[in-house]
Scaffold this active site. Structure first.
Site, PDB file in Angstrom:
ATOM      1  CG  HIS A  47       2.867   1.276   1.234  1.00 37.23           C
ATOM      2  ND1 HIS A  47       3.761   2.265   1.569  1.00 37.23           N
ATOM      3  CD2 HIS A  47       1.714   1.909   0.937  1.00 37.23           C
ATOM      4  CE1 HIS A  47       3.171   3.440   1.482  1.00 37.23           C
ATOM      5  NE2 HIS A  47       1.926   3.250   1.098  1.00 37.23           N
ATOM      6  N   GLY A  48       3.876  -3.031   3.032  1.00 42.58           N
ATOM      7  CA  GLY A  48       3.763  -4.485   2.969  1.00 42.58           C
ATOM      8  C   GLY A  48       5.110  -5.118   3.177  1.00 42.58           C
TER       9      GLY A  48
END
Lengths: 381, 475
Positions: free
Chosen positions: B322-323
């Site tokens: 997600h990051g």
């Protein structure tokens, strides 16, 4: 069969909405300026390969088609109406107040506290300096709270914002004795009257009049009574800056001029040392969107007003546009009145005061302009 | 380009649909491929090359894997799969994680590596995952290689799901790439789905996003407990309606052109355990990790210890997907731990306690969002402090009540829309109406009026687009 009919009607609707709207966007005439938003609208971007590879062409093109979308103003209105229907208490930073009042919401995040601290220091130093030179009776400061701090009854429940009162208190606490003119209670006393515009961020001429009474008293002038002054309505279709943020007409304002018993009749106003009027008011603006510029021909670096007044001395008003409906009331007491707006004014202020033999000084701002002003360094120049 | 823009709705979409449907069937994939490249290049005119590179790599690897497999040279086939994975992960690692790794190495005294400061190519986490699934599917025999590079390119770049998913596994669309049929009914279903998604994104997510932005921007000393919870609730709704709205639009657009993508969200906020939540949230990501990481690692078949290890690996990867920052890793670990604990200890308890299980799940998910929302761990801690009354700002203030009042109607709409009930009620009503022909017309008219209103108001919000964020630039 039934499925079919349903599907077909969905597709027809889709074609109407997507392809229909698309077709309209191609034939709709372009506008270069939006009066409601008070800004230039994007026009078709020029194509270059460089802009394409940087992605700049794409973003410019998107801005262009969005700005030029057909019935743009009406779409924006529809959005505002939706927000109203959702019972949002403020839209685009505007409280939807009672009785058609649109009141600007000011949040702490809009204020640069460091800058404000500096502004306060500059102002206090400036006033201290000139109190010594001109005398405490001749130097005054008036910070006017905006509608969100006065028309409390008109605000939605629990609405609070930037603490203008607190700021005014802390400035007034530092000013030399007798130089602060506190108009907060006066305005609150008259909060039920028409002292702020419903669609604009300014106070009305009536609001300014009550403040003038306080000013006159502090200066030792004759204090005019409400019965002794005449108001004349000059427009009843004013839709101001707060309206523009919403673009939805919930109410309209009327604008007035005021004549005091001692208001002179023969007036000459020169703005920016260039253009001269024989009136304080410019009628041309009444037929335009920006009607408030009717007062004193709007914002200028410098306005010089002379008249056949019996008054003595020269008043310098260091100001924002709240002063534009206030200044006319001071004319009866002075030979000359100057208005200086730091946003546009370049000359060193000390030089100006000396050269034009200023005898009296009034610093007049609304509290929010003062809190957000980045030009206050000019006080000490 | 994003779906929720004037550009997409009134330029790109009509032109692409027109070309797509007037073209003969043979050319449709070509049109889709080119249109998708333009869609991508519109926002990333240079990075489109990376996507093409990834496409080419997996196309050739796919063919090679198949060839070796047919010859019975399984070792070489496996090597090809590994080579494809390395290429894709290298791309992802370089563009997405390099600066994160460098930044952390630089914390070691004496180490000073300059940051690359590369912008993350939009959608790279989605399309690299898709292309990897392709070679693996061929290796496993779940799919045959795509002989036509245009069709394969269309699969990778397929604009409906290119930049924010769902992650379409190759085996689920392999047949549709060549043999799909566009029908009136599919098109209409797709339209309804797209319009719903547009409304979710533009009307619901963007609106409540404003509240979150307002609250999260405040200094921590000015956020009382109730405001902190209101803020994170706003964020929870924003990310759900944004993401699921985007998936709806993707699924709808696909359907209009004859694709049947798998569902991506299934009312996650009605879940009664974290286990259930992750079966309902971003389902395509979950099933990707299950198919290509968890099960190949042995899943639950190699004993309990290995299963725990596998869950841990999957959830750390899910987090970091997600990051590239610590909060996402923590977020993944956080859910991994609760999934394990539920499996071990209290899943049965949750099943028996209806109300408690709902409160428990939402509470944990909401805390999760506070971890997810800030990529600066310091701010995560501060926000959590505010949520638990440790910020010194009290429990409630006037501003909190003001915001609560201002968003009350919106919050009620959001709560209802996050559950399946309104949909069920409406369907029941329509079923009853459709007993006779007048009722049938009435139900059609109502449905059309609903989407027309949603579309028109969405357009109004896009014309005055002061706030229309794209949330997945970190994915």
């Amino acid at each position: 069969m039934e499925e079919r009919k349903y599907s077909k009607s969905v597709i027809v609707l889709f074609l109407l909405l997507v392809f229909g709207f698309t077709a309209v966007t191609f034939v709709w005439p372009e506008r270069s300026f939006s009066e409601n938003e008070n800004r230039v609208l994007a026009s078709a971007p020029e194509f270059t390969w460089k802009k394409l590879f940087e992605g700049k062409f794409m973003s410019e093109y998107e801005t262009y088609i969005t700005d030029q979308f057909f019935l743009r103003d009406e779409w924006i209105q529809l959005k505002t109406m939706t927000e109203l229907a959702l019972n949002k208490q403020d839209i685009n930073g505007v409280y939807i107040g009672k009785d058609g009042y649109l009141i600007e919401r000011h949040e702490d995040s809009e204020i640069d506290m460091e800058m404000l601290q500096k502004s306060m220091d500059y102002l206090v130093q400036f006033i201290e300096r000139y109190t010594k030179r001109l005398g405490a009776d001749h130097v005054k400061v008036m910070l006017v709270p905006t509608a969100s701090e006065v028309l409390l009854e008109k605000l939605p429940p629990f609405a609070e914002g930037f603490d203008q009162n607190g700021m005014i208190d802390s400035i007034y606490g530092r000013l030399p004795e007798g130089t602060a003119i506190d108009v907060r209670d006066v305005l609150k006393e008259h909060a039920e009257e028409y002292i702020y515009y419903k669609t604009d961020h300014h106070w009305t001429t009536l609001g300014a009049f009550y403040a003038y009474q306080a000013y006159a008293e502090a200066m030792g002038f004759e204090v005019p009574a409400l019965e002794d002054v005449t108001f004349e309505e000059v427009s009843d279709e004013f839709l101001g800056t707060v309206f523009s943020k919403l673009n939805l007409e919930l109410s309209k304002d009327s604008m007035h001029t005021i004549t005091l018993p001692n208001t002179p009749t023969d007036i000459k106003m020169t703005v920016d040392m260039a253009e001269t009027f024989d009136s304080l008011y410019n009628d041309e603006y009444l037929s335009q969107k920006d009607k408030y510029s009717y007062y004193l021909d709007g914002n200028h670096a410098l306005a010089e007003i002379s008249s056949n007044s019996d008054g003595k001395g020269t008043l310098l008003i260091i100001k924002d546009s709240y002063s534009h409906c206030f200044a006319p009331m001071t004319l009866g007491e002075y030979e000359k009145v100057y208005l200086v707006d730091f946003r546009y004014f370049n000359m060193p202020l000390s030089q100006f005061i000396a050269q034009y033999r200023v005898t009296d000084i009034l610093v007049l701002y609304n509290a929010v302009t003062f809190a957000t002003d980045t030009h206050t360094g000019a006080f000490l120049r | 380009m994003v779906f929720s823009s004037i550009m997409f709705l009134f330029r790109y979409l009509p032109v692409v649909l027109l070309l797509y449907f007037i073209a003969p069937k043979k050319l449709r994939n070509t049109i889709l491929f080119i249109a998708s490249l333009i869609f991508y290049a519109w926002g990333e005119p240079v990075y489109v090359v990376i996507m093409l590179f990834s496409t080419l790599v997996d196309f050739t690897h796919g063919l090679a894997v198949y060839k070796f497999k047919q010859k019975g040279e399984m070792g070489k086939a496996k090597l090809m799969v590994v080579s494809s994975m390395i290429t894709n992960l290298a791309l992802l690692g370089f563009f997405k994680y390099a600066d994160f790794i460098i930044g952390n190495l630089n914390l070691i005294p004496g180490v000073e590596i300059p940051l690359l400061n590369l912008a993350l190519p939009i959608g790279i986490s989605f399309y690299t995952f898709q292309t990897m699934s392709y070679t693996v599917d061929i290796y496993r025999g779940d799919a045959l290689p795509q002989k036509n590079i245009i069709s394969f390119g269309a699969y990778v770049a397929l604009f409906p799901q290119l930049i924010a998913g769902p992650i379409v596994q190759y085996n689920t669309v392999a047949e549709q790439l060549e043999g799909r049929k566009e029908t009136l009914d599919d098109f209409a279903t797709g339209v309804m789905r797209f319009m719903t998604g547009l409304g979710k994104k533009v009307l619901l997510a963007n609106n409540i996003g404003l509240l979150w932005d307002m609250i999260s921007a405040r200094g921590i000393g000015e956020v009382p407990v109730l405001m902190a919870w209101l803020g994170i609730t706003a964020y929870a709704f924003q990310i759900y309606f944004d993401f699921s709205g985007y998936s709806d639009m993707a699924i709808g657009l696909g359907r209009m052109m004859g694709f049947h993508f798998l569902e991506n969200f299934d009312y996650p906020y009605i879940s009664r355990s974290i286990t259930e939540f992750w079966r309902r949230w971003h389902m395509s990501l979950g099933s990707w990790f299950r198919s290509y990481v968890y099960i190949p690692l042995g899943g639950n078949r190699k004993g309990f210890k290995m299963q725990i290890r596998n869950i841990a690996i999957v959830w750390l990867l899910t987090g970091i997907w997600h990051g590239a920052s610590w909060n996402f890793l923590l977020w993944g670990a956080y859910f991994g731990i609760f999934l394990i604990l539920e499996k071990l200890l209290w899943l049965d308890f949750l099943k028996k306690h209806r109300i408690f299980s709902h409160v428990y799940t939402l509470f944990l998910v909401w805390i999760g969002w506070a971890i997810f929302a800030f990529d600066d761990m310091g701010r995560v801690v501060q926000y959590l402090k505010a949520m638990f009354g440790l910020s010194g700002a009290g429990f409630v203030n006037g501003e909190t009540l003001y915001l609560l009042l201002s968003y009350a109607v919106m919050l009620i709409v959001l709560i209802l829309a996050a559950t399946p009930y309104p949909g069920q009620w409406v369907r029941k009503l329509f079923n009853r109406m459709e007993n006779n022909s007048l009722g049938r017309t009435g139900s059609t008219v109502l449905q059309l009026a609903f989407v027309a209103v949603v579309f028109i108001i969405s357009t109004a919000y896009l014309v005055d687009a002061t706030y229309n964020p794209f949330l997945y630039f970190r994915f």
